[in-house]
Design a protein around this motif. Structure first.
Motif, mmCIF file in Angstrom:
data_model
loop_
_atom_site.group_PDB
_atom_site.id
_atom_site.type_symbol
_atom_site.label_atom_id
_atom_site.label_comp_id
_atom_site.label_asym_id
_atom_site.label_seq_id
_atom_site.Cartn_x
_atom_site.Cartn_y
_atom_site.Cartn_z
ATOM 1 N N GLY A 99 0.836 -1.207 0.000
ATOM 2 C CA GLY A 99 0.000 0.000 0.000
ATOM 3 C C GLY A 99 0.862 1.243 0.000
ATOM 4 O O GLY A 99 2.034 1.210 0.422
ATOM 5 N N TYR A 128 0.141 11.097 7.669
ATOM 6 C CA TYR A 128 1.497 11.635 7.465
ATOM 7 C C TYR A 128 2.201 11.975 8.777
ATOM 8 O O TYR A 128 3.325 11.546 9.021
ATOM 9 C CB TYR A 128 1.459 12.907 6.613
ATOM 10 C CG TYR A 128 1.126 12.722 5.154
ATOM 11 C CD1 TYR A 128 1.460 11.567 4.466
ATOM 12 C CD2 TYR A 128 0.490 13.738 4.450
ATOM 13 C CE1 TYR A 128 1.159 11.427 3.117
ATOM 14 C CE2 TYR A 128 0.197 13.613 3.105
ATOM 15 C CZ TYR A 128 0.529 12.448 2.448
ATOM 16 O OH TYR A 128 0.236 12.318 1.114
ATOM 17 N N TYR A 207 -3.740 10.094 -6.036
ATOM 18 C CA TYR A 207 -4.979 10.551 -6.692
ATOM 19 C C TYR A 207 -4.727 11.091 -8.105
ATOM 20 O O TYR A 207 -5.566 11.813 -8.661
ATOM 21 C CB TYR A 207 -5.673 11.622 -5.838
ATOM 22 C CG TYR A 207 -6.152 11.084 -4.504
ATOM 23 C CD1 TYR A 207 -7.319 10.325 -4.421
ATOM 24 C CD2 TYR A 207 -5.430 11.302 -3.336
ATOM 25 C CE1 TYR A 207 -7.751 9.805 -3.210
ATOM 26 C CE2 TYR A 207 -5.853 10.784 -2.117
ATOM 27 C CZ TYR A 207 -7.014 10.040 -2.062
ATOM 28 O OH TYR A 207 -7.446 9.528 -0.866
ATOM 29 N N SER A 238 -4.480 1.558 -5.239
ATOM 30 C CA SER A 238 -5.669 1.597 -4.379
ATOM 31 C C SER A 238 -6.797 2.458 -4.939
ATOM 32 O O SER A 238 -7.931 2.002 -5.070
ATOM 33 C CB SER A 238 -5.301 2.128 -2.992
ATOM 34 O OG SER A 238 -4.387 1.266 -2.384
ATOM 35 N N ARG A 247 -3.757 -4.116 -1.163
ATOM 36 C CA ARG A 247 -2.607 -3.555 -0.479
ATOM 37 C C ARG A 247 -1.365 -3.512 -1.348
ATOM 38 O O ARG A 247 -0.451 -4.315 -1.195
ATOM 39 C CB ARG A 247 -2.315 -4.289 0.855
ATOM 40 C CG ARG A 247 -3.491 -4.456 1.767
ATOM 41 C CD ARG A 247 -4.235 -3.144 2.081
ATOM 42 N NE ARG A 247 -3.381 -2.097 2.608
ATOM 43 C CZ ARG A 247 -3.383 -0.850 2.109
ATOM 44 N NH1 ARG A 247 -4.195 -0.475 1.129
ATOM 45 N NH2 ARG A 247 -2.593 0.054 2.635
HETATM 46 C C1 LIG Z 1 -3.154 10.848 0.363
HETATM 47 C C2 LIG Z 1 -3.171 9.392 0.591
HETATM 48 N N1 LIG Z 1 -2.024 8.706 0.486
HETATM 49 C C3 LIG Z 1 -1.977 7.378 0.684
HETATM 50 C C4 LIG Z 1 -3.130 6.678 1.031
HETATM 51 C C5 LIG Z 1 -3.030 5.205 1.299
HETATM 52 O O1 LIG Z 1 -3.071 4.442 0.196
HETATM 53 P P1 LIG Z 1 -3.011 2.856 0.326
HETATM 54 O O2 LIG Z 1 -4.389 2.370 0.531
HETATM 55 O O3 LIG Z 1 -2.426 2.431 -0.976
HETATM 56 O O4 LIG Z 1 -2.127 2.523 1.473
HETATM 57 C C6 LIG Z 1 -4.331 7.355 1.163
HETATM 58 C C7 LIG Z 1 -5.548 6.625 1.566
HETATM 59 O O5 LIG Z 1 -6.521 7.161 2.005
HETATM 60 C C8 LIG Z 1 -4.355 8.740 0.938
HETATM 61 O O6 LIG Z 1 -5.489 9.443 1.048
#
Ligand SMILES: Cc1ncc(COP(=O)(O)O)c(C=O)c1O
Length: 400
Positions: A99, A128, A207, A238, A247
């Motif tokens: 992920g 973060y 995104y 994702s 993941r």
């Molecule tokens: C900005 C951002 N980065 C990373 C992720 C996590 O992504 P993943 O599901 O691939 O771990 C998210 C999930 O909400 C997110 O909003």
């Protein structure tokens, strides 16, 4: 003596977890909750990705994987970066993790020394700051004001950088505001970073494919090639391919950094599930039309929610360029009292009263580091969005 390590003292459990818990309690009592809180596509994983996982399992691809990713997936990622971002990487510059979240986690664990500062444009994804703290670093929030379209202004970035700054995080299109960066805006950020050669940049492009109205996504290593050697470009399957449960995330960057991230990867996971890697390879290499088709559906939903909520007195909604979130300002309602008798002093009060009285789950702006706002996810059906917006409108209208 506590069994819990000191490093966990400053790390909170996900701030949206409280809302999820509340919504579950209400649902357990038979109450129909409209959930606009989940940052997860409501589309299915593409069939060709699922079939690839199935075929891999039948073919015996069920043994320990390489720690940094299978050669097939790494090749697909190299093609993806060239196709979508015009970025050249070779296999030694790529690592695959569990992920996008684990990519960032591993990267911070691999690079942060105690006290290293990480500049985080805020509002920002809830994880973060916690990941940075976990790794011993110090998150430094830089406000991205509503008046600036929730974008990172070069002067604010400049002011946040100190001799201790190790990383700048970028996440445009952004969770939770949906703000994205034009090429000119990204170039202005890059210009600041060229003046600070000791600061690394982690760009979370998860995104990337969710931008609307012909907005052109861009990523910093491509916009400013002179930064290429200091940029960790993160992405994943994702959000784009509706594969949250599989993941899988990945990153690309300078070889030495990638090798360190890969080391951490090997210790805390031992590589990513082979079947997931087969599915992700198929998603990245397969037909890409679904990205545009789904983006068109998200755009319709965004416009629908904005139309409904912009008529609501007390809410102010900025029009986001991307992602699947809207981040309304509720300052017009602070100090009022809900019909159920709840005094609304903060955005936490707002979302809790909203879920209790009208059964709509959203997330408070405080979770993302900027108040008073709340986040609506429109990654759900028009029917639920219609119902959710009507309930939010009624809730706000009834306030005194
Ligand atoms: C900005 C951002 N980065 C990373 C992720 C996590 O992504 P993943 O599901 O691939 O771990 C998210 C999930 O909400 C997110 O909003």
């Amino acid at each position: 003596m506590s069994v819990i390590a000191d490093r966990l003292k400053n790390v909170s459990i996900s701030a949206s977890a409280a809302m999820t818990q509340r919504a579950r309690e209400l649902a357990a009592n038979g109450i129909k909750v409209v959930s606009l809180s989940s940052g997860e596509p409501d589309f299915p994983t593409p069939a060709h990705a699922i079939e690839a996982a199935h075929a891999a399992a039948l073919a015996g691809d069920t043994k320990y994987p390489p720690m940094d990713g299978t050669p097939a997936l790494k090749s697909a990622i190299i093609r993806k970066f060239k196709r979508d971002n015009n970025l050249d990487y070779d296999a030694s510059q790529i690592v695959v993790s569990g992920g996008g979240k684990q990519v960032i986690f591993n990267a911070m664990l691999a690079t942060c020394n105690p006290g290293d500062e990480v500049v985080i444009p805020t509002p920002s994804w809830v994880s973060y700051a916690d990941i940075v703290k976990f790794a011993g670093g110090v998150p430094v929030a830089v406000p991205c004001h509503e008046q600036a379209g929730f974008k990172l202004r070069p002067e604010d970035l400049e002011a946040a950088i100190t001799p201790r700054t190790k990383w700048l995080f970028l996440n445009f299109p952004n969770n939770p505001t949906g703000a994205a960066c034009s090429r000119a805006e990204m170039a202005a950020i890059a210009e600041v970073m060229l003046r600070h050669p000791n600061v690394w940049i982690m760009t979370d492009d998860i995104y990337e494919h969710l931008v609307y109205d012909d907005f052109q996504f861009c990523t910093i290593a491509e916009v400013e090639p002179r930064l290429y050697d200091r940029v960790l470009t993160m992405n994943g399957v994702s959000k784009a391919y509706a594969m949250t449960g599989w993941r899988l995330g990945f990153c690309a960057g300078p070889k030495d950094l990638i090798s360190a991230v890969s080391n951490v990867n090997g210790q805390n996971g031992g590589g990513i599930a082979t079947l997931t890697q087969a599915a992700a390879t198929a998603a990245l290499d397969g037909p890409q039309d679904l990205l545009k088709e789904r983006a068109a559906i998200y755009k319709e939903r965004r416009d629908f929610v904005l139309d409904r909520l912009s008529e609501v007195e007390g809410l102010r909604c900025h029009r986001p360029e991307g992602a699947f979130y809207i981040y309304p300002n509720i300052s017009g309602l602070i100090g009022k009292t809900s019909k159920g008798g709840r005094k609304i002093e903060t955005d936490v009060d707002f979302v809790m009263a909203l879920v209790d009285e009208h059964h709509v789950a959203t997330v408070q702006g405080a979770a993302y580091g900027m108040s008073p706002f709340f986040r609506i996810s429109y990654a759900t059906s028009m029917e639920k969005l219609g119902e959710g917006c009507a309930r939010i409108a009624q809730f706000c209208k009834d306030m005194r």
